[in-house]
Design a protein around this motif. Structure first.
Motif, PDB file in Angstrom:
ATOM      1  N   ILE A  51      -5.229   7.710  22.688  1.00 35.59           N
ATOM      2  CA  ILE A  51      -5.794   8.116  21.390  1.00 35.59           C
ATOM      3  C   ILE A  51      -5.645   9.629  21.289  1.00 35.59           C
ATOM      4  O   ILE A  51      -6.162  10.363  22.121  1.00 35.59           O
ATOM      5  N   PRO A  52      -4.926  10.108  20.277  1.00 30.83           N
ATOM      6  CA  PRO A  52      -4.802  11.558  20.122  1.00 30.83           C
ATOM      7  C   PRO A  52      -6.165  12.165  19.794  1.00 30.83           C
ATOM      8  O   PRO A  52      -6.859  11.662  18.915  1.00 30.83           O
ATOM      9  N   GLY A  53      -6.545  13.187  20.519  1.00 35.99           N
ATOM     10  CA  GLY A  53      -7.854  13.798  20.292  1.00 35.99           C
ATOM     11  C   GLY A  53      -7.731  15.234  19.836  1.00 35.99           C
ATOM     12  O   GLY A  53      -6.666  15.676  19.403  1.00 35.99           O
ATOM     13  N   GLU A  54      -8.846  15.960  19.935  1.00 33.68           N
ATOM     14  CA  GLU A  54      -8.880  17.328  19.439  1.00 33.68           C
ATOM     15  C   GLU A  54      -8.158  18.265  20.398  1.00 33.68           C
ATOM     16  O   GLU A  54      -8.030  17.991  21.574  1.00 33.68           O
ATOM     17  N   ARG A  55      -7.699  19.373  19.895  1.00 30.77           N
ATOM     18  CA  ARG A  55      -7.047  20.438  20.668  1.00 30.77           C
ATOM     19  C   ARG A  55      -5.939  19.887  21.568  1.00 30.77           C
ATOM     20  O   ARG A  55      -5.761  20.318  22.700  1.00 30.77           O
ATOM     21  N   GLY A  56      -5.220  18.932  21.082  1.00 30.94           N
ATOM     22  CA  GLY A  56      -4.086  18.409  21.836  1.00 30.94           C
ATOM     23  C   GLY A  56      -4.466  17.516  22.998  1.00 30.94           C
ATOM     24  O   GLY A  56      -3.608  17.112  23.792  1.00 30.94           O
ATOM     25  N   ARG A  57      -5.754  17.208  23.116  1.00 33.35           N
ATOM     26  CA  ARG A  57      -6.156  16.338  24.223  1.00 33.35           C
ATOM     27  C   ARG A  57      -5.828  14.878  23.905  1.00 33.35           C
ATOM     28  O   ARG A  57      -5.756  14.482  22.749  1.00 33.35           O
ATOM     29  N   THR A  58      -5.607  14.110  24.951  1.00 29.72           N
ATOM     30  CA  THR A  58      -5.281  12.697  24.770  1.00 29.72           C
ATOM     31  C   THR A  58      -6.265  11.844  25.566  1.00 29.72           C
ATOM     32  O   THR A  58      -6.337  11.949  26.786  1.00 29.72           O
ATOM     33  N   TYR A  59      -7.018  11.030  24.858  1.00 28.68           N
ATOM     34  CA  TYR A  59      -7.956  10.127  25.512  1.00 28.68           C
ATOM     35  C   TYR A  59      -7.253   8.783  25.715  1.00 28.68           C
ATOM     36  O   TYR A  59      -6.253   8.482  25.057  1.00 28.68           O
ATOM     37  N   GLY A  60      -7.787   7.984  26.598  1.00 30.40           N
ATOM     38  CA  GLY A  60      -7.142   6.687  26.764  1.00 30.40           C
ATOM     39  C   GLY A  60      -7.584   5.956  28.018  1.00 30.40           C
ATOM     40  O   GLY A  60      -8.534   6.363  28.701  1.00 30.40           O
ATOM     41  N   ALA A  61      -6.886   4.900  28.296  1.00 29.07           N
ATOM     42  CA  ALA A  61      -7.211   4.069  29.459  1.00 29.07           C
ATOM     43  C   ALA A  61      -5.957   3.343  29.918  1.00 29.07           C
ATOM     44  O   ALA A  61      -4.992   3.184  29.164  1.00 29.07           O
ATOM     45  N   LEU A  62      -6.004   2.924  31.166  1.00 28.50           N
ATOM     46  CA  LEU A  62      -4.876   2.230  31.774  1.00 28.50           C
ATOM     47  C   LEU A  62      -5.324   0.812  32.149  1.00 28.50           C
ATOM     48  O   LEU A  62      -6.341   0.641  32.820  1.00 28.50           O
ATOM     49  N   LEU A  63      -4.568  -0.161  31.672  1.00 30.27           N
ATOM     50  CA  LEU A  63      -4.849  -1.564  32.011  1.00 30.27           C
ATOM     51  C   LEU A  63      -3.792  -2.003  33.033  1.00 30.27           C
ATOM     52  O   LEU A  63      -2.600  -2.029  32.723  1.00 30.27           O
ATOM     53  N   SER A  64      -4.238  -2.292  34.254  1.00 27.26           N
ATOM     54  CA  SER A  64      -3.291  -2.669  35.312  1.00 27.26           C
ATOM     55  C   SER A  64      -3.504  -4.126  35.692  1.00 27.26           C
ATOM     56  O   SER A  64      -4.637  -4.621  35.705  1.00 27.26           O
ATOM     57  N   PHE A  65      -2.429  -4.823  36.000  1.00 33.68           N
ATOM     58  CA  PHE A  65      -2.533  -6.208  36.452  1.00 33.68           C
ATOM     59  C   PHE A  65      -1.228  -6.644  37.107  1.00 33.68           C
ATOM     60  O   PHE A  65      -0.235  -5.910  37.080  1.00 33.68           O
ATOM     61  N   ARG A  66      -1.253  -7.819  37.695  1.00 30.75           N
ATOM     62  CA  ARG A  66      -0.032  -8.381  38.291  1.00 30.75           C
ATOM     63  C   ARG A  66       0.279  -9.708  37.614  1.00 30.75           C
ATOM     64  O   ARG A  66      -0.616 -10.501  37.315  1.00 30.75           O
ATOM     65  N   LEU A  67       1.578  -9.908  37.352  1.00 26.45           N
ATOM     66  CA  LEU A  67       2.036 -11.208  36.855  1.00 26.45           C
ATOM     67  C   LEU A  67       2.650 -11.955  38.034  1.00 26.45           C
ATOM     68  O   LEU A  67       3.546 -11.441  38.707  1.00 26.45           O
ATOM     69  N   ILE A  68       2.157 -13.130  38.295  1.00 29.69           N
ATOM     70  CA  ILE A  68       2.699 -13.937  39.394  1.00 29.69           C
ATOM     71  C   ILE A  68       3.512 -15.083  38.794  1.00 29.69           C
ATOM     72  O   ILE A  68       3.024 -15.821  37.925  1.00 29.69           O
ATOM     73  N   ASN A  69       4.744 -15.200  39.265  1.00 27.01           N
ATOM     74  CA  ASN A  69       5.667 -16.199  38.729  1.00 27.01           C
ATOM     75  C   ASN A  69       5.353 -17.581  39.294  1.00 27.01           C
ATOM     76  O   ASN A  69       5.140 -17.741  40.492  1.00 27.01           O
TER      77      ASN A  69
END
Lengths: 513, 195
Positions: A249-267
């Protein structure tokens, strides 16, 4: 007061009563940006590369490694029935007089990946709180985290409407979607717009960069499919694929907020199952340093594109031929294409949030490319014009600025990678989406038709040197009928000693020159 | 490089969009979905107002407004020509509002509870300023839901009689008559209140 007047007054009061609340400017701006982003993603679904090619008038395709033009240019303009590189006369296969047609409609060997149906059968996950009312269905995992004053929900969910062949609910993995939402609870922020200088017809003028606005209580939510980095092809045959989805999410003064969603796909034999889903919000250090990269990070094992479909290999070979034919030395190259728009010539500047501009139903498009001794694109200038009106508009691509016609509101590209693999890349994208490629051979020419659910592109190449002769774009009606939308014929592609002074002058305005 | 250029390399915004009909903009958006922004610009306020008058919460109205436009973007290819874009868009808004109430009945997370106004908390009464508007707002809260919906669509959404007819499956003349009678009734009730 007459009865009529009194009813008018009442209607006026009713109008006042119901139109009193207005959405906040911050909300409308943010939602607009979200819609543009979503619209862009939809477009990506069916022709990411095609549009990239479109925008990159100047993003030539010169490749690094080998002193050779990258596919693009080759494909790009390669063809030219130009005087200098006059190829043998080839009749377009689109003409009735085409000879010796030999249709070879290849079978699709690529099977789009899917979620194991059992993965969704028993899922019961509590719904995210503070997610608004646009909540997803069966959740496979995810969570709510904080990043600055943003509360962010990221969840994987099951939804059979998300499919590779869908242009509106596209997902590379059938049945899998990603729910994304945020809720901002910080102070109201209204940053002033910033300004930068661009050039119009060689003269500098000021361009405004939109302000950042955040209002406490604002929230957004969206459900999208699963979409990996379009420049990579995940190896869906791998036993396990690590995945990371980056939400920003673009924030104030050029800052970038956000989150990382990590997971594994098993075949598994019936598709993928999802494991070890973890969500982590950006911390203060990350917020200060993060860029706005959005989407899946290419950390998964990848496959060779040509493994998807045998005709992709042919397209790659054609591109290499074209590259070898075209590129001779550093310097300037000119491509001229003649455009005919069969449908309404309205469209949008890709990556820009404003519609829409009619240029012409018939026009020429010149692009001057400057290439270094390694075959790498240094920049380009694009000029469109109608023979009857002379100058139309010029575009300097080095810094991705567009220079508009006088009196026309300016627009701008965001800077994008100088990378496009033309027909090959578009074919890869189409196959990834469950589309198809067919081929027809003619005397001295070969035609490939690349089809996705709603659009098709037909390209004709010179069989000998791989030059692109003509590209036609179609929309596909519900009935299956193909409607021609536009045709572009390459008139010229050649190395030139130097462009005209106005082009050179504009190119030299680019920062760094 | 414009290897496979779709249309052209650069298309700029002009005031053309302002003069185009919704139908024309839909056609454009079907070819270049970012053109949808022009439709958004044109209708976001009326959709928001309509939803706000339904849910009485800024946050929920904003959330529902985003849902309406994202859903419209996704299903634009299914837009039935001839119905009128606004009527179609308000149809989506009505469904989203109905979903909202249905879901709220099923589950109201505690965190969300404070966001939603209580059922007796009338938006109209909240926003009405001045004695006559207050009285009018109070009067409207006593109308049936169908009648209130008619007022919302006409005065909040600013839909034409034809558009309301398309949306509600009624003839234009029936909408006109019903609304006329409703306004008459409100008028008389207001007069009676003043006496």
């Amino acid at each position: 007061m007459t009865e009529h007047e009194s009813n008018d007054r009442l209607e006026s009061q009713l109008h006042d009563l119901y139109t009193t609340p207005e959405p906040t400017p911050a909300f409308t701006r943010q939602l607009r940006a979200r819609i543009i982003e979503q619209a862009g993603r939809q477009r990506l679904n069916w022709s990411a590369k095609l549009w990239k090619g479109l925008t990159s008038a100047g993003r030539i395709a010169f490749s690094l490694g080998g002193a050779a033009l990258l596919v693009g240019l080759a494909l790009l303009g390669a063809n030219l029935l130009a005087a200098r590189f006059e190829p043998e006369q080839v009749k377009s296969p689109t003409l009735a007089s085409a000879s010796t047609p030999e249709a070879t409609d290849s079978a699709i060997i690529f099977k789009p990946p899917q979620l194991d149906p059992l993965a969704c059968a028993t899922v019961i996950t509590p719904q995210p709180s503070n997610a608004g009312s646009n909540r997803p269905g069966k959740l496979l995992g995810g969570g709510v985290v904080k990043s600055g004053d943003f509360q962010i929900n990221l969840y994987l969910f099951c939804d059979s409407s998300f499919r590779p062949e869908s242009s509106t609910t596209y997902s590379e993995i059938a049945g899998l979607g990603i729910y994304q939402s945020y809720w901002y609870n910080g102070p109201n922020i209204d940053e002033p717009a910033t300004k930068t200088t661009v050039y119009h017809e060689g003269q500098p003028y000021t361009k405004e960069i939109p302000a950042v606005s955040l209002q406490s209580g604002t929230r957004m939510s969206q459900k999208t499919g699963f979409f990996t980095d379009p420049s990579t092809i995940p190896d869906w045959s791998a036993p396990e694929l690590p995945m990371q989805f980056r939400f920003t999410i673009p924030g104030e003064r050029g800052r970038t907020y956000g989150a990382l969603l990590s997971f594994r796909l098993i075949n598994g034999p019936d598709g993928f199952t999802v494991h070890d889903v973890v969500v982590k919000g950006f911390n203060e250090a990350e917020i200060a340093q993060a860029d706005q990269t959005f989407g899946f990070l290419p950390i998964y094992p990848t496959a060779a594109p040509e493994s998807l479909h045998p005709l992709l290999d042919e397209l790659k070979v054609l591109q290499e031929r074209q590259r070898a034919w075209l590129y001779t030395d550093e310097g300037w190259y000119l491509q001229r294409m003649q455009w005919e728009i069969a449908g309404d010539p309205y469209a949008n500047l890709p990556l820009q949030d404003s519609p829409s501009y009619v240029f012409a139903k018939s026009y020429f498009n010149d692009i001057w490319y400057k290439v270094d001794e390694r075959g790498i694109l240094l920049g380009s200038v694009n000029r469109r014009f109608r023979p009857d009106e002379g100058y139309g508009e010029m575009i300097l691509n080095e810094e991705s600025y567009i220079l508009p016609k006088p009196g026309v509101q300016e627009g701008s590209f965001t800077k994008a990678p100088v990378f496009d693999e033309g027909a090959f890349a578009f074919g890869v994208e189409a196959i990834r989406q469950g589309g198809s490629i067919t081929k027809q051979e003619f005397t001295g020419a070969v035609q490939y038709t690349i089809t996705t659910g709603t659009h098709a592109t037909r390209a004709v190449f010179d069989s000998h040197n791989g030059k692109l002769l003509e590209v036609s774009n179609y929309t596909i009606e519900k009935s299956g009928e193909m409607q021609l939308y536009s045709t572009a014929k390459t008139i010229t592609l050649e190395r030139v000693d130097e462009p005209p002074p106005d082009i050179l002058n504009l190119f030299e305005k680019a920062p760094g020159n | 490089m414009p290897l496979f250029p779709l249309i052209t390399t650069a298309l700029l915004y002009t005031s053309d969009a302002v003069d185009l009909t919704d139908e024309k903009l839909v056609e454009q958006a079907l070819k270049a979905s970012t053109a949808f922004a022009a439709l958004y610009d044109r209708h976001v306020k009326s959709i928001y107002r309509y939803l706000y008058s339904k849910v009485s919460s800024h946050a929920e109205a904003e959330d529902l407004t985003s849902q309406v436009f994202l859903a419209a973007l996704e299903s634009l290819h299914r837009y039935p020509r001839g119905v009128g874009f606004r009527a179609w868009l308000f149809g989506i808004a009505r469904r989203k509002a109905a979903d909202f109430y249905r879901k709220r009945k099923l589950q109201t997370p505690l965190d969300d509870a404070s966001e939603v106004a209580s059922p007796g908390d009338s938006l109209l009464v909240q926003v009405a300023h001045g004695q006559s508007l207050q009285a009018l707002a109070q009067l409207i809260t006593r109308l049936s839901e169908d009648e209130q919906e008619l007022l919302r669509l006409r005065f909040g959404g600013e839909l034409s009689f034809t558009e309301i007819g398309n949306l509600l499956g009624m003839k234009e003349s029936a909408v006109k008559m019903r609304l006329y009678r409703l306004i008459e009734r409100i008028h008389k009730a207001m007069e009676a209140g003043n006496d």
